[in-house]
Design an enzyme around this catalytic site. Structure first.
Site, short mmCIF file in Angstrom:
data_model
loop_
_atom_site.label_atom_id
_atom_site.label_comp_id
_atom_site.label_asym_id
_atom_site.label_seq_id
_atom_site.Cartn_x
_atom_site.Cartn_y
_atom_site.Cartn_z
N CYS A 1 0.61 -1.29 -0.48
CA CYS A 1 -0.27 0.08 -0.02
C CYS A 1 0.80 1.37 0.05
O CYS A 1 1.62 1.97 -0.95
CB CYS A 1 -1.52 -0.10 1.22
SG CYS A 1 -2.31 0.92 1.03
N HIS B 1 -3.26 -6.07 0.61
CA HIS B 1 -2.15 -6.07 2.59
C HIS B 1 -2.27 -7.26 2.61
O HIS B 1 -2.96 -7.85 3.53
CB HIS B 1 -2.97 -5.25 3.45
CG HIS B 1 -3.58 -3.40 3.41
ND1 HIS B 1 -1.51 -2.96 3.96
CD2 HIS B 1 -3.90 -2.82 2.21
CE1 HIS B 1 -3.02 -1.59 4.29
NE2 HIS B 1 -3.18 -1.80 2.66
N GLU C 1 -0.14 -9.06 5.16
CA GLU C 1 -0.44 -8.62 6.46
C GLU C 1 -1.60 -8.71 7.35
O GLU C 1 -1.43 -9.36 8.41
CB GLU C 1 0.58 -7.29 6.67
CG GLU C 1 0.18 -6.13 6.98
CD GLU C 1 -0.18 -5.36 5.45
OE1 GLU C 1 -0.52 -5.63 4.85
OE2 GLU C 1 -0.12 -4.06 5.64
#
Ligand code: ADP
Ligand code: MG
Lengths: 244, 739, 85, 85
Positions: free
Chosen positions: A86, A203, A205
């Site tokens: 991002c 994302h 994560e």
């Protein structure tokens, strides 16, 4: 292996990256403060999401001047592995470590939702545990994630297999409707020619824990862990890339 | 804008102070005030800061409980959630600024409530927002909606706090006066809660954050004045938010709180430097002396008056331990922020401000609050109330086709999907979100524990218009119900009471009724009020908004893995309706959308029954028996069932049979309270049924989950895909108008 | 001195905002509008000797204000006060 | 014709963007920078008779381009081609 997660003023997903790497994947993960040039001997660097410096001028435009980014530049030049998610992707583009740039979403609005990604090249250090054309479900959350590069650059990226992920529908088709932000070629993530720097708008994560958002994101981190722990120093170059 | 001189009762009037209030000021000071002092009093005694019209009523709210660590009176309320942790939360309004400049108004509203929470030492982990706009086809509505929604996202996303839920409704009653209420919840170790009481005579008073500009001078009084044509004149007072600076301030303050430099800290909100100084001194029973020349300023030539009353955003006032100034500065410098010593704590009980060497303010702190005006305003039931509450089903024509009615309801702006809104909010950052926007309540995990928190905000202002007491009772009950169907035990609430002009007896009656309703419901459900906010004067050109007592409630799950969402989960599951359907249509969405009428008494409700019903469902959820749960609200049973299909991960349908005990439209679309839809494995049916019988709660198995269609008796038969088509983008379609 | 910097999207680069504004204008009845491009306008007040100021400002633009993959820039330098408002 | 519109933050209104850029420039060693204000620069290509074009453009600015609560605007109208690049 040891991971470093950069922390800029305005980084927001730094904690999520540290959590994913430390708590979920059991890695040694440390925060790297932007004013600090020392990378603490990490094997890989994550440039996290957020709004570094408020993203006031252009997303990622200011972060690249911080001391830590100079070190990251050198680290990458020496073949070190760098991943940007991002805002991190935007920073790597602004810093010239990745080609292209990310502009305002086609809708002109911020978009937070899960998307389907198709693995376009599974023969890289970042995707080696994925199957070719495998479909991953990972969230996006950004206002400026529309990938843009000139035709020549795009041509090279495609030819050398540097496009690692594309936005697709649940069937794996890269339709306009499945392209959330208007990215050229539905591009969601790209790698540099050398194969050691990679950025994506989604994302991973935020997709490492079944309790919140599923596990597909783990594949990326595990790929690089696998790659490094087998001691393969030189990343394997993309299949499409003619050179040895 | 300088200090108005000469300072007379007329000048006071211009500051919105009455002749009596003027007299009081002169008595307190023993002289006529300076222009600066007049500004201070007008801000501190504004409705917004002093609660002069609401206080007598708010006193009746239950605010204590075994788990309440901090009730009303601080920047936010605090409840114990176990494992040595506490939840800090509050809701606050930013209505007037958002009507004048929707993006910045909403953004700075989010910024303000975030500061209220982290000023107590808590790390904000979630935001909610509750919005009310005019009719969706009002020419100004799309522009306002787009501005407010992007402002909330623009600020919250950038600061890195997840926005996990909220409310948005459209009603012509808000055409000229929208509502923007923002809520924040934070987590703190219960032994690290900070309060805002000055202590330690001689301790330095420090200013941190953005410089002071001429922003929002008299915002506090603006929020306390009715709109009129010349509101445009008030425009220059609109503040611009700086979420980046807020993020730095948040991180720096939390880091400071880990150190032992800090005595007390308070955000500078309404009436800025003035209210934060006076409130901190007041809470500590001490005095504060500040030197205005030392306040970091953004512009040249600011007057003492402007510095005192500026509402520039992203600023905090703190009291440090003497000798630790350098350590405080070091922490803020790390975050590229300035910290300046601007004064000290004194023992004289005075708020004193010096400027260019002169003392421009010298006010005894204690009387500012203890002698603040308190009004017991006249109260009168609206004339047309009985007439509004009359409704005989006989003159509500029965629709030929209920299937068509369902589709119209699912497409209506108040029932269709809110995805267009919450898609613009980051609901994931920091990884707590187990159930995000789109279900009855958001569910957050508490990292490092097995627990979870559920959050919701609710209010049906149509019910409140028809009967503010019952409307408020229902708002509290529905909030609690939304937590229960998520598997959470309701803990406590924060309320934001949005009303018209308190000087009008009818409005004051609505307010008094609503507060009574909140009180009774809170007592019955055991959910105290730990924080809140009152917003009066929501009125334009004499027309006041429908009474809107927003209820933001927080619940606790001991096992977050046991949380529930509203979507159907498993084909073959039994669908059961817990609760009783009555033959009533008053104030229903169906009556408004299909018959164009807003009237009748709001649905009947019995607090004892509600409590038992919630207990039953909570128990079943805790046992892990339930696969999904959803409360029946606006749109009635048919819409609730449709929502269960639409929220289902696999878009599962259901086959439902209802015994026709009443008119089909009433049965399908009536909004009887205390009803919950649950799904579970067939084998668990006897267990649930027996338990319900013991509790004397009606429960019927009304059908089975499965297939791709929603079928209800012979009235409704649609594919879920088609319903989704209608429901999903209705809001976006309705708003796709050039602003 | 004041430097006025104009940052504009390169031809051929997508300008979704400009497109949206153009559409909105058509919908508002401004049929005569053919095309809208949206860029940035930056005013920089700065000291230093007039001689090298222009070099410094160019440097600022290249380093920070414009991303030359997608943006062009140009600037004018004037002394203060002449800032029309 | 081409209308060049300049939208700038009103005097006294906080300009977080400008503030952030000024800080960044200082960090980059541009100590001579005193103040930065960031606004929008909009180029509108449009037809219509030169006579009333300026009235139309003003209308466009007020309706859509400038948020007059916090922004000022001004514009120039020139015929095409003379756009320095
Ligand atoms: N309707 C209400 N119910 C309960 N507490 C309230 C209500 N309105 C205000 N309060 C409490 O009064 C105090 C002052 O409110 P407010 O001025 O909104 O706080 P702040 O100054 O931090 O914005 C707060 O502790 C708030 O929780
Ligand atoms: Mg406060």
């Amino acid at each position: 292996m040891k991971w470093g997660v950069l922390v800029f003023p305005g980084s927001n997903d730094d904690q999520d990256a540290l959590w994913a790497l430390g708590e979920i994947l059991g890695q040694d993960a440390v925060a790297l403060w932007h004013k600090d040039a020392d990378l603490k001997g990490v094997d890989a660097v994550v440039v996290p999401g957020g709004f570094s410096y408020g993203d006031y001028l252009r997303c990622g435009a200011m972060a690249r001047f911080s001391p830590v980014m100079e070190s990251v530049g050198r680290f990458a030049a020496e073949g070190g592995f760098v991943l940007g998610f991002c805002n991190g992707f935007q920073i790597l583009c602004e810093a010239g470590l990745l080609p292209g740039v990310l502009v305002r979403n086609r809708s002109l609005t911020f978009i937070c939702q899960r998307v389907h990604l198709r693995v376009e090249n599974a023969a890289t250090a970042f995707t080696r545990l994925c199957r070719e054309r495998e479909i991953l479900e990972i969230p996006i959350k950004h206002g400026e994630g529309c990938y843009f590069a000139d035709d020549e650059t795009l041509g090279e990226l495609e030819a050398r297999g540097q496009v690692l992920f594309r936005y697709v529908d649940s069937q794996g088709e890269a339709t306009p409707q499945a392209n959330p932000n208007g990215s050229l070629g539905s591009i969601a993530g790209v790698m540099n020619a050398r194969g050691n720097v990679f950025g994506m708008m989604p994302h991973p994560e935020h997709a490492v824990d079944p309790a919140v958002g599923g596990c597909d994101g783990q594949k990326l981190f595990r790929s690089l862990i696998d790659h490094l722990e087998r001691g393969v120093r030189q990343p394997r170059l993309a299949a499409a890339d003619g050179r040895p | 804008m300088g200090a108005p001189a000469p300072v007379t009762v007329e000048a006071a009037a211009e500051h919105g102070l009455t002749a009596d209030e003027w007299q009081k000021i002169c008595t307190i000071l023993g002289r006529t005030p300076t222009g600066e002092e007049l500004g201070v009093f007008s801000a501190m005694w504004s409705e917004h800061c002093s609660y002069k019209s609401s206080r007598v009523h708010l006193k009746s709210l239950p605010t204590t409980g075994p788990h309440v660590l901090q009730g009303p009176g601080e920047n936010a309320g605090v409840v114990d959630i176990g494992d040595g942790l506490a939840a800090v939360f509050k809701i606050e309004s930013h209505n007037h600024p958002s009507f004048i400049e929707p993006y910045q108004g909403a953004a700075t509203g989010v910024g303000g409530i975030l500061r209220d929470v982290f000023t107590m030492g808590a790390r904000p982990i979630a935001n909610l927002n509750s919005l009310r706009f005019g009719a969706i086809d009002h020419p100004r509505t799309p522009h306002l909606v787009r501005g407010v929604v992007s402002g909330i996202g623009g600020y919250g996303n950038s600061v890195g706090v997840a926005t996990v839920g909220g409310e948005i409704y459209f009603d012509a009653g808000y055409d000229e006066n929208i509502l923007v209420n923002a809520f924040t919840l934070g987590l703190v170790r219960r032994d690290r809660i900070f309060r805002a009481a000055a202590s330690g005579v001689g301790n330095p008073v420090m200013y941190v954050g953005s410089r002071t500009g001429r922003d929002g001078i008299h915002g506090a009084s603006m929020a306390s004045a009715e709109f009129d044509e010349d509101s445009d004149e008030k425009r220059p007072t609109v503040q611009v938010g700086d979420p980046f600076t807020e993020k730095l301030l948040l991180e720096a303050c939390l880091e400071l709180m880990e150190s032992d430099c800090l005595v007390a800290i308070q955000d500078m909100g309404a009436a800025g430097l003035t209210s934060s100084s006076v409130e901190m001194a007041g809470r500590g029973g001490l005095g504060i002396e500040i030197d205005l020349d030392r306040v970091p300023q953004r512009e040249e030539g600011m007057s003492a008056y402007e510095i005192l009353l500026s509402e520039s955003q992203e600023r905090m006032l703190l009291i440090a331990n003497a000798g630790r100034e350098k350590d405080v500065k070091r922490i803020f410098e790390k975050w590229d922020l300035q910290a300046a010593v601007i004064g000290h704590v004194s023992d004289d009980g005075l708020f004193r401000a010096r400027w260019h060497g002169n003392e421009v303010v010298r006010i005894p702190v204690e009387p500012v609050s203890t002698q603040a005006p308190v009004y017991r305003r006249p109260i009168e039931e609206p004339k047309n109330l009985n007439e509004m509450q009359e409704l005989s089903l006989a003159d509500v024509s029965e629709p030929p086709d209920c299937d068509d009615v369902l589709r119209r309801l699912l497409a209506s702006p108040n029932l269709c999907s809110r995805r267009w809104v919450y898609r613009q909010y980051d609901s994931l950052v920091r990884g707590h979100t187990v159930v995000g926007p789109g279900s009855d309540a958001a569910v957050l995990r508490v990292k490092g524990t097995r627990r979870g928190l559920a959050l919701t905000v609710d209010c049906n202002s149509r019910y409140c218009l028809l009967d503010p007491y019952v409307g408020a009772v229902i708002a509290v009950c529905e909030a609690a119900r939304n937590l229960v169907v998520s598997g959470a035990r309701p803990l406590a609430l924060s309320d934001c009471l949005n009303f018209g002009n308190p000087e009008k007896p009818e409005v004051m009656w609505q307010f008094q009724q609503a507060v009574a309703g909140i009180r009774d419901a809170c007592v019955a459900l055991g959910t105290p009020v730990v924080s809140g906010n009152v917003s009066f004067y929501n009125e334009t050109q004499g027309r006041s908004i429908p009474p809107t007592p927003m209820i933001a409630m927080v619940g606790l799950l001991d096992e977050v893995s046991r949380c529930l969402a509203q979507g159907f989960r498993r084909a073959g599951d039994i669908v059961a309706l817990v609760g009783r359907t009555r033959e009533e249509l008053g104030g229903s969405e169906y009556l408004a959308v299909v018959h164009g009428r807003v009237r009748g008494a709001p649905p009947w409700i019995d607090l004892g029954f509600e409590k038992r019903l919630q207990g039953l469902v909570l128990e079943a959820a805790a046992d892990g028996v339930l696969h999904s749960a959803h409360d029946v609200a606006e749109g009635g049973l048919a819409v609730a069932l449709a929502e269960c299909c639409l929220a289902s991960p696999d878009r599962l349908g259901a086959r439902i049979e209802l015994e026709q005990s009443m008119r089909a439209d009433v049965l399908l679309f009536g909004e009887s309270q205390s009803r919950i839809l649950v799904t579970f494995d067939r084998q668990n049916w006897p267990r649930l049924r027996d338990r319900a019988q013991r509790e004397e709660i009606p429960v019927q198995a009304i059908g089975e989950v499965g297939g791709t269609r929603l079928e209800i008796g012979d009235w409704i038969d649609r594919s879920v895909a088609e319903l989704a088509e209608i429901w999903e983008d209705a809001l976006e379609r309705a708003l796709r108008v050039v602003a | 001195m004041t430097a006025k910097v104009y940052v504009t999207p390169k031809r051929g680069v997508l300008d979704p905002q400009g497109k949206a504004v153009a559409n909105a204008l058509h919908a508002l009845g401004f049929a005569e509008v053919d095309d809208v491009r949206i860029g940035k306008y930056v005013e920089i007040r700065l000291g230093g000797s007039p001689s090298d100021v222009s070099a410094r400002v160019r440097d600022i633009c290249e380093k920070l204000l414009a991303n030359q993959v997608i943006e062009d820039f140009r600037f004018e330098i004037g002394d203060d006060g002449v800032k029309p408002r």
